[in-house]
Structure formats: C-alpha cells, structure tokens
Design a protein around this motif. Structure first.
Motif, short mmCIF file in Angstrom:
data_model
loop_
_atom_site.label_atom_id
_atom_site.label_comp_id
_atom_site.label_asym_id
_atom_site.label_seq_id
_atom_site.Cartn_x
_atom_site.Cartn_y
_atom_site.Cartn_z
N TYR A 32 0.83 -1.21 0.00
CA TYR A 32 0.00 0.00 0.00
C TYR A 32 0.86 1.25 0.00
O TYR A 32 0.58 2.24 -0.69
CB TYR A 32 -0.92 0.00 1.22
CG TYR A 32 -1.45 1.36 1.58
CD1 TYR A 32 -2.47 1.95 0.83
CD2 TYR A 32 -0.93 2.07 2.66
CE1 TYR A 32 -2.95 3.21 1.15
CE2 TYR A 32 -1.41 3.33 2.99
CZ TYR A 32 -2.42 3.90 2.23
OH TYR A 32 -2.88 5.14 2.55
N VAL B 252 2.20 2.27 -3.49
CA VAL B 252 1.18 2.95 -4.29
C VAL B 252 0.91 4.35 -3.74
O VAL B 252 0.85 5.34 -4.50
CB VAL B 252 -0.12 2.13 -4.32
CG1 VAL B 252 -1.21 2.87 -5.09
CG2 VAL B 252 0.14 0.76 -4.95
N ALA B 253 0.77 4.45 -2.41
CA ALA B 253 0.49 5.75 -1.78
C ALA B 253 1.63 6.74 -2.01
O ALA B 253 1.40 7.92 -2.28
CB ALA B 253 0.24 5.56 -0.29
N SER B 254 2.87 6.24 -1.92
CA SER B 254 4.03 7.12 -2.12
C SER B 254 4.06 7.68 -3.53
O SER B 254 4.32 8.87 -3.73
CB SER B 254 5.33 6.35 -1.84
OG SER B 254 5.39 5.94 -0.49
N LEU B 255 3.80 6.83 -4.51
CA LEU B 255 3.78 7.29 -5.90
C LEU B 255 2.71 8.37 -6.11
O LEU B 255 2.96 9.41 -6.73
CB LEU B 255 3.53 6.10 -6.84
CG LEU B 255 4.70 5.13 -7.02
CD1 LEU B 255 4.24 3.88 -7.76
CD2 LEU B 255 5.85 5.80 -7.76
N CYS B 256 1.52 8.09 -5.57
CA CYS B 256 0.42 9.05 -5.73
C CYS B 256 0.71 10.37 -5.02
O CYS B 256 0.48 11.46 -5.56
CB CYS B 256 -0.89 8.44 -5.22
SG CYS B 256 -1.46 7.00 -6.15
N LEU B 257 1.23 10.28 -3.79
CA LEU B 257 1.50 11.48 -3.01
C LEU B 257 2.63 12.31 -3.62
O LEU B 257 2.60 13.55 -3.59
CB LEU B 257 1.84 11.11 -1.57
CG LEU B 257 0.65 10.62 -0.72
CD1 LEU B 257 1.13 10.01 0.59
CD2 LEU B 257 -0.31 11.78 -0.44
N ARG B 258 3.63 11.64 -4.18
CA ARG B 258 4.72 12.38 -4.83
C ARG B 258 4.21 13.13 -6.06
O ARG B 258 4.65 14.25 -6.34
CB ARG B 258 5.83 11.40 -5.24
CG ARG B 258 6.68 10.94 -4.07
CD ARG B 258 7.59 9.81 -4.49
NE ARG B 258 8.67 10.28 -5.34
CZ ARG B 258 9.89 10.58 -4.90
NH1 ARG B 258 10.17 10.47 -3.61
NH2 ARG B 258 10.83 10.98 -5.73
N ILE B 259 3.26 12.53 -6.79
CA ILE B 259 2.72 13.17 -7.98
C ILE B 259 2.00 14.47 -7.63
O ILE B 259 2.11 15.47 -8.34
CB ILE B 259 1.77 12.21 -8.72
CG1 ILE B 259 2.56 11.06 -9.35
CG2 ILE B 259 0.96 12.94 -9.80
CD1 ILE B 259 1.70 9.96 -9.94
N VAL B 260 1.27 14.45 -6.50
CA VAL B 260 0.50 15.64 -6.13
C VAL B 260 1.27 16.56 -5.19
O VAL B 260 0.73 17.53 -4.66
CB VAL B 260 -0.84 15.23 -5.47
CG1 VAL B 260 -1.70 14.46 -6.47
CG2 VAL B 260 -0.62 14.39 -4.21
N SER C 22 4.20 10.19 2.98
CA SER C 22 4.16 8.78 2.60
C SER C 22 4.33 7.84 3.80
O SER C 22 3.56 6.89 3.98
CB SER C 22 5.25 8.49 1.56
OG SER C 22 5.05 9.24 0.40
#
Length: 310
Positions: A52, A55-63, A69
């Motif tokens: 999890y 996935v969360a790290s990738l999404c949070l880095r994008i925004v 994270s």
C-alpha cells in the motif's frame, strides 16, 4: 487462478490453525504457537502495508505531498496490526515541561525536528506507525533498500539510508538529510542506540552521536520519544506474546540553536538522561515492573534514586 487462490489462502489458514492449536496444546507449547501466529500475522501485515505504501508514495509524490508517505503507511500498519494481533501503542501525557515547552502530542507537532527513541524489538516498527508525525522519515540500513515492497516503499518515501560500514557515505547521507530538513521542513526519526536492546527492564544501550550531529547541523530541535518497556507484551527471547496497549511518552523539544559540533556530546548526554528518567517513570506507572509508586515532582528522590528503584 486456482493456484493463486490457494497461495493467498494459505497464510490466513495457517494463522487460524495456530490459534486453534493454542487451545488444546500444553501451556508452554501453546505460548510458542501463539508467538508464531503473531509473527506470521505481523509479516503479512507489513507486506500488505508496504505494498500500500508503494502505491500511496507514488500518488503522493505526484500531487506534491511525498513527505506524508511514511505517515500514511504507518497509520495503515497501526490499524492492521490492531485488528490482526490486538497490540498497539498510545501516547500518554508525561506532564514534563522544560523552558515553557510541553511534551505529549504538542511536541509531535514540532517541525522540522530530529525525533529520537529507544529501540527494544522489531515491534518498534508498529510504534512508529502509531506515533509517527506527519512529514517525517526514518533512517535505515542501506541493505533494506533492496527488499521487495518494503525497500521500494522506503526508497519512495524519503528514507535516509545509511551505510554503516562506510563513514564517508554515512556522512553524505546525513548532509543530504540536513539539507532536506531545512528546505522541505521534513523531520527525521532515529534510534540512537543503533540496535535493538531486547530489554526486559528499563535500560538504554549507549547512544551513537549521529542524530545529535544532524540536529546541530540542521539547527533543529531534538524531540525524545520514550516507549515503556514492553517485555510483558513481546519477549522475543522467551518466544512470548500477549496482546496489549503500550504507553509512549513524548518529551519536550530540546533546542539546538547556536550549538556547534563540539556540543554534540553534551546534547547526547542530556537527551539520554532525560529519556532514562522517563523510562524509569513509565516502568512504574504503565509497565509490569515492581509497581512501587514514584514520588511526585516535588519529592526528594533524585534521578539516581529513581533509577535504583527500577
């Protein structure tokens, strides 16, 4: 598809079987069986939450919120472990005030800061999940970077990897961490003991000075975090586990403004003494030690006496 389903069903089935066996086996064997069930549940929970976290790290880095994270993955691990094993950590009010600064939840809001804590067992990963403040990253051995899922998550979430065998590399990692702390207001969590103590009574291993040099270099406060001795919940050497809630005390921040590298030794000693005093106090009010009541803050017993009574 059938093979995949069997693979996914095997760990939970084994855990249920181990729990069932604890009912019919002799007490000593049942204790070890329950311990094994706890270990298996913990590993599954960690793998799930690390996945999890990736996935969360990738999404949070994008925004633009990559600094959250480790906090979000930690909270997921907190609730997964609570549901799966019945163990958790809670921050308690220590009541300690230094220079007008309070500890507890207020101190956790300090940002940026170098958070330091005592290191007892592998269960401290859960402690981090329960207590970890937002915009904070851990330090870890460089070898963990290559572990599937967990290493990927740590690499994506601003973990400071340290090569303990290479002093030049380790110093460069701390230089980078200090720069990130100043520019991104990202905090760092470090276990200054450097390894797990597996303590069954209130004790601290000697502190390494890296965390204190980092705090002075970045000119950010040290925030000590003290976890009560929890051998009554998890005793790795005795292969014993018992569900429960473990108390954690957050001490007031110790400022480092104006300090130089020459002050690291004094800062280290001051922090270790404060943490040891609080560890002794926690062992009386929340642990499973001798239960002898401690004097109030206005009492006559000093630090040496409190430690002796532990």
């Amino acid at each position: 598809m059938t093979i995949l389903l069997y693979t996914l069903a095997t760990p939970p089935t084994l855990i249920l079987l181990l729990h069932a066996l604890t009912i019919v086996l002799p007490p000593k064997i049942a204790q070890i069986t329950f311990f094994l069930a706890f270990l298996l549940t913990s590993w599954i929970a960690m793998l799930l939450c690390a996945g999890y976290g990736v996935v969360a790290s990738l999404c949070l880095r994008i925004v633009g919120y990559g600094g959250l994270s480790q906090w979000t993955a930690g909270r997921a691990f907190k609730w997964t472990m609570w549901l799966g094993t019945g163990v958790t950590f809670q921050v308690v009010e220590g009541g300690r005030i230094e220079g007008g600064r309070r500890g507890g939840q207020d101190a956790l809001l300090t940002r940026p800061a170098v958070f330091v804590g005592n290191h007892q067992t592998e269960l401290d990963v859960l402690m981090l999940g329960c207590v970890f403040p937002q915009y904070c990253s851990v330090t870890a051995k460089k070898s963990l970077k290559w572990l599937p899922f967990l290493g990927w998550f740590m690499a994506l979430s601003k973990t400071v990897f340290i090569d303990r065998a290479n002093r030049t590399s380790a110093r460069a990692a701390f230089d980078g961490a200090a720069n990130t702390m100043r520019t991104d207001r990202q905090s760092v969590y470090i276990f200054p003991e450097g390894t797990r103590s597996y303590a069954s009574s209130p004790e601290l291993l000697p502190f390494k000075k890296g965390a204190f040099h980092l705090a002075i270099q970045a000119q950010v406060p040290i925030v000590p975090i003290v976890t009560a001795t929890y051998a009554h919940v998890l005793n790795v050497k005795a292969r014993r586990f018992c569900p429960g809630t473990i108390d954690v005390s957050v001490l007031p921040p110790i400022p480092t403004e104006g300090m130089t590298p020459a002050d690291a030794e004094t800062l280290c000693s001051r922090t270790q003494n404060a943490m040891m005093d609080e560890l002794v106090r926690l062992s009386h009010v929340s642990g499973k030690q001798n239960g002898e009541p401690l004097p109030r803050a206005t009492g006559v017993a000093g630090r040496g006496e409190l430690r002796k009574r532990a």
